[in-house]
Design a protein around this motif. Structure first.
Motif, PDB file in Angstrom:
ATOM      1  N   UNK A 269       0.860  -1.183   0.000  1.00 55.06           N
ATOM      2  CA  UNK A 269       0.000   0.000   0.000  1.00 55.06           C
ATOM      3  C   UNK A 269       0.894   1.229   0.000  1.00 55.06           C
ATOM      4  N   UNK A 270       0.332   2.358  -0.452  1.00 54.98           N
ATOM      5  CA  UNK A 270       1.135   3.582  -0.497  1.00 54.98           C
ATOM      6  C   UNK A 270       0.285   4.793  -0.144  1.00 54.98           C
ATOM      7  N   UNK A 271       0.948   5.816   0.358  1.00 53.69           N
ATOM      8  CA  UNK A 271       0.315   7.128   0.523  1.00 53.69           C
ATOM      9  C   UNK A 271       1.392   8.189   0.378  1.00 53.69           C
ATOM     10  N   UNK A 272       0.996   9.373  -0.032  1.00 53.13           N
ATOM     11  CA  UNK A 272       1.961  10.445  -0.261  1.00 53.13           C
ATOM     12  C   UNK A 272       2.597  10.874   1.056  1.00 53.13           C
ATOM     13  N   UNK A 273       3.856  11.215   0.994  1.00 57.25           N
ATOM     14  CA  UNK A 273       4.606  11.556   2.208  1.00 57.25           C
ATOM     15  C   UNK A 273       4.074  12.803   2.888  1.00 57.25           C
ATOM     16  N   UNK A 274       3.375  13.681   2.134  1.00 57.42           N
ATOM     17  CA  UNK A 274       2.875  14.924   2.729  1.00 57.42           C
ATOM     18  C   UNK A 274       1.387  14.859   3.061  1.00 57.42           C
ATOM     19  N   UNK A 275       0.784  13.674   3.022  1.00 55.75           N
ATOM     20  CA  UNK A 275      -0.627  13.549   3.380  1.00 55.75           C
ATOM     21  C   UNK A 275      -0.824  13.883   4.850  1.00 55.75           C
ATOM     22  N   UNK A 276      -1.776  14.731   5.135  1.00 55.14           N
ATOM     23  CA  UNK A 276      -2.056  15.125   6.522  1.00 55.14           C
ATOM     24  C   UNK A 276      -2.637  13.953   7.301  1.00 55.14           C
ATOM     25  N   UNK A 277      -3.612  13.283   6.703  1.00 54.03           N
ATOM     26  CA  UNK A 277      -4.171  12.065   7.294  1.00 54.03           C
ATOM     27  C   UNK A 277      -3.915  10.920   6.318  1.00 54.03           C
ATOM     28  N   UNK A 278      -2.994  10.042   6.621  1.00 57.16           N
ATOM     29  CA  UNK A 278      -2.641   8.975   5.679  1.00 57.16           C
ATOM     30  C   UNK A 278      -3.835   8.110   5.296  1.00 57.16           C
ATOM     31  N   UNK A 279      -3.963   7.868   4.013  1.00 56.55           N
ATOM     32  CA  UNK A 279      -5.027   7.004   3.494  1.00 56.55           C
ATOM     33  C   UNK A 279      -4.387   6.002   2.532  1.00 56.55           C
ATOM     34  N   UNK A 280      -3.821   4.916   3.068  1.00 60.22           N
ATOM     35  CA  UNK A 280      -3.073   3.975   2.227  1.00 60.22           C
ATOM     36  C   UNK A 280      -3.940   3.354   1.129  1.00 60.22           C
ATOM     37  N   UNK A 281      -3.397   3.321  -0.084  1.00 60.50           N
ATOM     38  CA  UNK A 281      -4.071   2.707  -1.227  1.00 60.50           C
ATOM     39  C   UNK A 281      -3.296   1.469  -1.656  1.00 60.50           C
ATOM     40  N   UNK A 282      -4.041   0.459  -2.056  1.00 62.63           N
ATOM     41  CA  UNK A 282      -3.403  -0.790  -2.448  1.00 62.63           C
ATOM     42  C   UNK A 282      -2.777  -0.650  -3.836  1.00 62.63           C
ATOM     43  N   UNK A 283      -1.660  -1.342  -4.043  1.00 60.76           N
ATOM     44  CA  UNK A 283      -1.015  -1.347  -5.363  1.00 60.76           C
ATOM     45  C   UNK A 283      -1.523  -2.546  -6.160  1.00 60.76           C
ATOM     46  N   UNK A 284      -1.165  -3.752  -5.743  1.00 59.08           N
ATOM     47  CA  UNK A 284      -1.677  -4.972  -6.364  1.00 59.08           C
ATOM     48  C   UNK A 284      -2.172  -5.901  -5.263  1.00 59.08           C
ATOM     49  N   UNK A 285      -3.361  -6.462  -5.443  1.00 55.68           N
ATOM     50  CA  UNK A 285      -3.877  -7.400  -4.457  1.00 55.68           C
ATOM     51  C   UNK A 285      -2.993  -8.641  -4.389  1.00 55.68           C
ATOM     52  N   UNK A 286      -2.921  -9.187  -3.186  1.00 57.81           N
ATOM     53  CA  UNK A 286      -2.055 -10.355  -2.984  1.00 57.81           C
ATOM     54  C   UNK A 286      -2.522 -11.555  -3.804  1.00 57.81           C
ATOM     55  N   UNK A 287      -1.521 -12.253  -4.324  1.00 61.45           N
ATOM     56  CA  UNK A 287      -1.745 -13.524  -5.011  1.00 61.45           C
ATOM     57  C   UNK A 287      -0.774 -14.525  -4.400  1.00 61.45           C
ATOM     58  N   UNK A 288      -1.288 -15.662  -4.028  1.00 61.79           N
ATOM     59  CA  UNK A 288      -0.449 -16.647  -3.337  1.00 61.79           C
ATOM     60  C   UNK A 288       0.790 -16.984  -4.171  1.00 61.79           C
TER      61      UNK A 288
END
Length: 730
Positions: A269-288
């Motif tokens: 997951x990622x969020x911008x370094x300057x986000x006041x309230x972090x809201x992590x977004x997924x990059x790729x869903x997990x695959x076994x």
């Protein structure tokens, strides 16, 4: 006197753990366990507070420690010799190379008398040195026997120092934040964390991962510096008990990435370094079975992944929302593609094949690649690190070592190819690389797969089968055993004991396939590779049957337990450190810290009969037999939550019941330590000296030091008495 000591030791009462038979069952199979009663239901509480240990169990561990001391009493002199030798090969008053930040240069140093590191800094335009951390003074202030430093981070404005401490060895870290100038603590301490600390770029917050009741880091919190911890904000929670989480900053310092993973699968997951309230977004869903990690640099995102690329590839995109990935570094069979280090004009990465690594340099202007060459030696371990935070530079630190060559670090100009030796691992008591021979050989395992073997020996050691040989192995979690320099091993090699590392399956020395072929229902390949290596070394006259000393720790202890049950006649002795030997019991207990996260490494015996049958067939504790065993030294730690102390304790007790020989069986428990053993430099050396003294004892070499070793030992002693450096005295 020695005669009567020998008589006393011969008839000394061997420790016995009380039997309390318990019939266990799973998948309609039953078996008896006489010692399962020592595993307390509140075992994780015991790891944090040893006073909760059952008195009878404590008495048994203490009796085993006494028995160990008595049986090893004839090695006290050689332990002292080994300690002084090993310490004599360490430059005690040493400094690391500096890292240039924006306003300060930072580095660490060690001292002759100290056991822990010191963190130093000086302003870029000043010569005044400031000490911001002193591990020895911190330990003394806390009056604690064990002192484990998890993380040590300075804020971006250079005003705050954050650090995490484990004072038991149980890996429950407490985070502290300190004002560097006033040295006063800022706010409350944060308890029960995994130890990692990440500052926000504005230095108002830190991010950390909190441990759950089963000692698993599954939550990421944001702590506002100076406020009560009760106000910390949960920004990410992993729902699966098999996955653990961590957080880090991207290379361009524009994004934070949260990684959730077990040993086999990852999700980011990622969020911008300057986000006041972090809201992590997924990059790729997990695959076994898919492992990936993303970094950002210069407007692009780079993904290191094994999806459709068994040994990894690197993909590139400029938009994490659209995710239109294109190949940047293609996959190659049985060539492990490493991650990227970014500079403005350069990208550096690693490649590993057949247990050997190299560094590849890419010019970002023309995208041409070339290998960075270090040495004429074939078996080396290369490394690279940044010299400064500013990436607009052509210079990096390049380093390498080999099994016979101490580490060397160069200031290297990637553009001009000029290099300057800026640091060399100094061996104060002396070291001549030409005295040693390093060989890389391969042997065929039971199924024809070729296993790499790294051999280090003294040039005077005879190859007629008479030499004793130490065979080291690990083989789990995809961890590769690199052929780097170790000054400690010289103590055995100088005494005609050949040191061999077998790069067995379960590691990634030959890529992901090498790992996959040594885990789950292929785990026995790990043991077969090791046994094949031993037989090969006997066949090639490096040693002979019954003259091999096996050595492995943790999952390497599982290896030792399995092979000694399978082929005990190959070995003179076995050294097992914090060994994972009651692996079936641990795998069946899903409440333990590591079990659930290791289903894709060892299997899930509780829910899958196929896994149960397979683990049962090799688990060291369950496969002890009525037969002769070689000499065995087992070491463990009371506060170890990775491999609980009751595993080696049960294994020792059962082995005493079954073995039909008179060889040594010793259990040594550190009562104030964790998985990594004692804390501090001297503590680590003491433990190595014990292992090596045991090896020399069973090898019949307690009184056979070479003249070179004797001379260096006495120079070391005299130099300390006279207060001189060893080099000056020599």
């Amino acid at each position: 006197i020695n005669y009567y000591i020998h008589i006393f030791l011969t008839f000394m009462k061997v420790p016995q753990l009380r039997k309390k038979p318990e019939i266990k069952s799973c998948h309609n199979i039953t078996w008896e366990d006489n010692y399962s009663w020592i595993h307390q239901k509140n075992i994780l509480e015991v790891l944090k507070d040893s006073s909760k240990l059952l008195p009878e169990v404590r008495k048994y561990l203490e009796d085993e420690n006494d028995y160990f001391s008595h049986q090893m009493s004839d090695t006290k002199e050689i332990q002292k010799v080994l300690f002084d030798e090993i310490k004599g090969r360490i430059k005690l008053d040493d400094e690391s190379l500096p890292f240039k930040d924006v306003r300060y240069s930072y580095w660490t140093k060690t001292t002759t008398k100290g056991n822990y590191s010191i963190k130093l800094r000086k302003k870029i335009d000043s010569d005044e040195i400031e000490e911001i951390w002193n591990g020895d003074l911190e330990k003394e202030k806390l009056k604690t026997e064990y002192f484990g430093l998890g993380d040590l981070e300075v804020s971006y404005n250079d005003k705050l120092l954050a650090y995490s401490l484990d004072l038991k060895g149980s890996e429950y870290y407490t985070i502290h934040i300190r004002d560097i100038k006033s040295r006063e603590q800022v706010g409350e301490k944060i308890e029960n964390t995994s130890g990692g600390i990440t500052f926000s770029l504005d230095d108002k917050y830190i991010f950390y991962s909190k441990l759950d009741d089963n000692h698993r880091p599954r939550e990421i919190y944001r702590h506002e510096i100076g406020t009560p911890t009760s106000k910390d904000i949960l920004i990410f929670k992993e729902e699966s008990e098999a996955f653990t989480v961590g957080i880090g900053l991207s290379s361009d310092e524009k994004y934070f990435f949260i990684t959730s993973s077990d040993h086999n699968t990852s999700e980011q997951y990622y969020f911008k370094a300057d986000e006041i309230i972090p809201n992590p977004k997924i990059i790729d869903k997990r695959k076994r079975g898919i492992i990936y990690s993303v970094n950002s640099w210069n407007g692009n995102f780079y993904k290191h992944t094994n999806e459709d690329a068994e040994d990894f590839k690197i993909e590139k995109t400029n938009d994490l929302e659209k995710k239109e990935w294109e190949t940047f570094i293609p996959a190659r069979e049985e060539v492990l593609i490493g991650g990227l280090i970014f500079l403005n004009n350069w990208i550096i990465r690693s490649e590993t094949s057949n247990a050997l690594s190299k560094l590849i340099l890419r010019n970002t202007k023309n995208n041409e690649e070339e290998e960075i060459f270090f040495s004429d030696e074939k078996v080396i371990v290369p490394g690279v690190s940044l010299t400064q935070r500013n990436r607009n530079t052509d210079t990096v630190y390049l380093s390498y070592s080999s099994p016979k060559t101490p580490g060397r670090t160069y200031l290297y100009n990637l553009k001009t190819k000029e290099k300057k030796l800026v640091k060399e691992q100094e061996i104060p008591s002396g070291h001549n690389s030409d005295d040693y021979i390093v060989e890389r050989l391969e042997c065929a395992s039971h199924d024809g797969r070729m296993v790499p073997i790294t051999i280090t020996r003294h040039k005077k050691t005879k190859l007629d089968g008479s030499a004793k040989l130490l065979l080291y192995g690990y083989g789990s979690y995809g961890s590769s055993m690199s052929p780097s320099f170790s000054s400690t091993r010289i103590s055995l090699i100088e005494r005609d004991i050949i040191w061999v590392t077998s790069h067995i399956r379960g590691g990634m020395e030959k890529g992901m396939k090498w790992w996959k072929e040594g885990k789950l229902l292929n785990k026995k390949n790990t043991f077969e590779d090791y046994i094949a290596s031993a037989k090969f070394l006997i066949e090639k006259k490096f040693t002979s049957k019954g003259n091999i000393i096996g050595m492995g720790g943790s999952a390497g202890g599982l290896l030792m337990g399995a092979v000694v049950n399978q082929a005990p006649d190959l070995f003179l002795g076995i050294v097992m450190a914090v060994p994972f030997v009651d692996s079936l019991t641990t795998n069946l207990d899903h409440s333990l810290p590591l079990t659930v996260g290791e289903f894709d490494e060892f299997g899930n015996a509780k829910d899958k009969k196929e896994h149960f049958d397979y683990i049962f067939s090799y688990a060291p504790y369950n496969n002890i037999k009525k037969m002769d065993y070689p000499n065995i030294l087992i070491t463990t730690s009371l506060s170890d939550n990775r491999v609980l102390f009751d595993e080696p304790a049960k294994f020792t007790a059962k082995l005493r019941d079954y073995k039909t020989d008179n060889n040594l069986l010793l259990l040594k428990t550190e009562m104030n330590a964790g998985h990594g053993g004692k804390s501090g430099r001297d503590g680590a050396i003491e433990e190595i000296a014990v292992d090596y003294a045991f090896a020399l004892k069973i090898a019949g070499k307690l009184n056979t030091w070479s003249w070179n070793i004797k001379i260096n030992y006495h120079i070391n002693i005299v130099s300390r008495l006279m207060g001189l450096s060893i080099n000056k005295l020599a």
